[in-house]
Enzyme design. Structure first.
Site, mmCIF file in Angstrom:
data_model
loop_
_atom_site.group_PDB
_atom_site.id
_atom_site.type_symbol
_atom_site.label_atom_id
_atom_site.label_comp_id
_atom_site.label_asym_id
_atom_site.label_seq_id
_atom_site.Cartn_x
_atom_site.Cartn_y
_atom_site.Cartn_z
ATOM 1 N N LYS A 104 36.709 -35.186 -15.934
ATOM 2 C CA LYS A 104 37.828 -35.723 -15.040
ATOM 3 C C LYS A 104 39.536 -35.110 -16.000
ATOM 4 O O LYS A 104 39.694 -34.973 -17.244
ATOM 5 C CB LYS A 104 38.155 -36.967 -15.019
ATOM 6 N N ASN A 221 42.150 -39.689 1.486
ATOM 7 C CA ASN A 221 41.741 -38.971 2.479
ATOM 8 C C ASN A 221 39.767 -39.558 2.441
ATOM 9 O O ASN A 221 39.193 -39.216 3.790
ATOM 10 C CB ASN A 221 41.557 -36.927 1.366
#
Ligand code: GLU
Length: 423
Positions: A104, A221
């Site tokens: 990440k 999203n």
């Protein structure tokens, strides 16, 4: 962001380890990231001044395959959060059985305060700083909170400039025109929807016939596409929200109209007919069948878990429920489909994108949907069955399921057993 989000994440590892036969060294090795980097990103602003942003990239574990995970642009990003998110990616990729480890990245920035040109310079600056830590077969970034296909395209282009050749597989979630996969745009929500369809079968829910209701926190999203799928599935979507606040209509919102308004005004529309404003906190406590946190971490804690009235929670965000809230929800028989399963559709289609980039052969939307559906249904079934068999919640079962695969990979590289007499 609480500084201990990473130590809270590790509690899930310890809880799951009790239910699966893994060597203690597997658990030990999964307690810290292989690589964690922090770097400065100097950016020339439009007014001529210089700002220096802080960026991170974490390669948590890459035993099962290259590290995989998004890059987040948010003002609350910190090292502990990046490590927690990378840890969750490690388990997520293992839950769905795709050959990736976990990674990440993030930048401490409120991207809404930047112009498009500043955002481009920041994105390219991130890739310049992170280029030596990422790669098609080492660590593959993607979008996350506030990062988009356009940002992925800038980063991919910057990487090509540094390398002197295009390697689209270094980053996923790209626009289709530059090597993205069809179906990556709604993949996170779609994966969650496939999980929901499996859950409905287990709970004998008929959303339309039974007038089932749903509330979605977060209209980015994941939340936006999921609201659409839920409405199509027959749910009455009674509430949605974004970071500024939400809208509630007990009769069911017009999801398509809300999506249009959000695109035009950047906000949800609390003035639409039959609607009233609602706070993010109130939304979580609504009396609905299905609650979908689709924004950020730590929104359901020991402080409010006893007030959650939903019958099921589908975690589309990463880490929306803290570890001390888990027992409160399970004692109240609220089914939680955990993030590492429920939101794994995004990274699964990222895997499809990466394989397409490597092979140079591109799939149809139908192929993407069909393969995603197969994976989500299969792994949902495995997690659900394990939970029933061991009488544990689905989160612990998902971690245990992932830990078996991680254990097999990590232990194949050697354990203390190799040194035991006769071992
Ligand atoms: N950011 C998404 C996640 O948290 C997608 C990661 C990816 O596609 O690599 O799962």
């Amino acid at each position: 962001m609480t500084a201990d989000v990473f130590s809270d994440a590790l509690k899930r590892l310890d809880a799951a380890a009790e239910f699966v036969d893994v060597h203690p060294e597997t658990v030990l090795r999964l307690r810290q990231p292989r690589l964690m980097t922090e770097f400065a990103i100097p950016v020339r602003m439009d007014d001529g001044s210089l700002r220096v942003f802080t960026g991170f990239r974490c390669r948590y574990d890459d035993t099962r395959g290259p590290a995989k995970g998004g890059i987040r642009f948010h003002q609350d990003v910190c090292a502990s959060e990046v490590k927690a998110l990378a840890f969750w990616m490690t388990f997520k990729c293992s839950v769905v059985g795709i050959p990736f480890g976990g990674g990440k990245g993030g930048v401490i920035v409120d991207p809404k305060q930047l112009s498009t040109a500043e955002l481009e310079r920041l994105s390219r600056g991130y890739m310049r700083a992170a280029a030596r830590f990422v790669g098609v077969d080492t660590d593959v970034p993607a979008p996350d909170v506030n990062t988009t296909p356009l940002i992925m395209a800038w980063m991919s282009d910057e990487f090509a400039t540094i390398l002197g050749e295009r390697q689209p597989g270094v980053i996923t979630g790209k626009p289709v025109a530059v090597g993205g996969s069809v179906g990556r745009d709604d993949a996170t929500a779609r994966g969650g929807w496939y999980c929901l369809q499996e859950l409905q079968r287990k709970l004998s829910w008929l959303p339309k016939a039974q007038g089932r209701t749903c509330a979605v926190q977060g209209f980015g999203n994941a939340g936006e596409f999921f609201s659409r799928f839920a409405a199509q599935e027959g749910y009455k979507v009674v509430a949605i929200s974004d970071s500024r606040g939400g809208v509630f209509n007990p009769g069911g919102l017009d999801v398509e109209a809300q999506i249009r308004t959000k695109a035009q005004t950047k906000r949800v529309d609390a003035k639409a007919p039959g609607c009233r404003p609602i706070t993010n906190e109130e939304l979580l406590e609504l009396d609905v069948d299905l609650l979908v946190p689709a924004a950020i971490e730590n929104v359901i804690t020991a402080g409010n878990a006893s007030r959650v009235r939903a019958k099921a929670v589908l975690e589309l965000a990463n880490g929306p429920i803290t570890s001390d809230a888990d027992p409160v929800l399970s004692s109240r028989r609220i089914v939680v489909v955990p993030d590492v399963l429920a939101n794994a559709g995004g990274v699964t289609v990222s895997y499809f994108e990466w394989t397409q980039n490597k092979s140079g052969f591109y799939w149809t939307r139908e192929e993407v949907h069909q393969r995603l559906q197969q994976i989500m249904a299969r792994e949902f079934g495995a997690v659900y069955d394990l939970a029933q068999q061991k009488k544990i919640d689905m989160r612990t079962a998902a971690y245990a399921h992932a830990l078996r695969r991680l254990g097999a990979a990590l232990e194949s590289t050697g354990t203390a057993r190799n040194f035991a007499k006769g071992g």
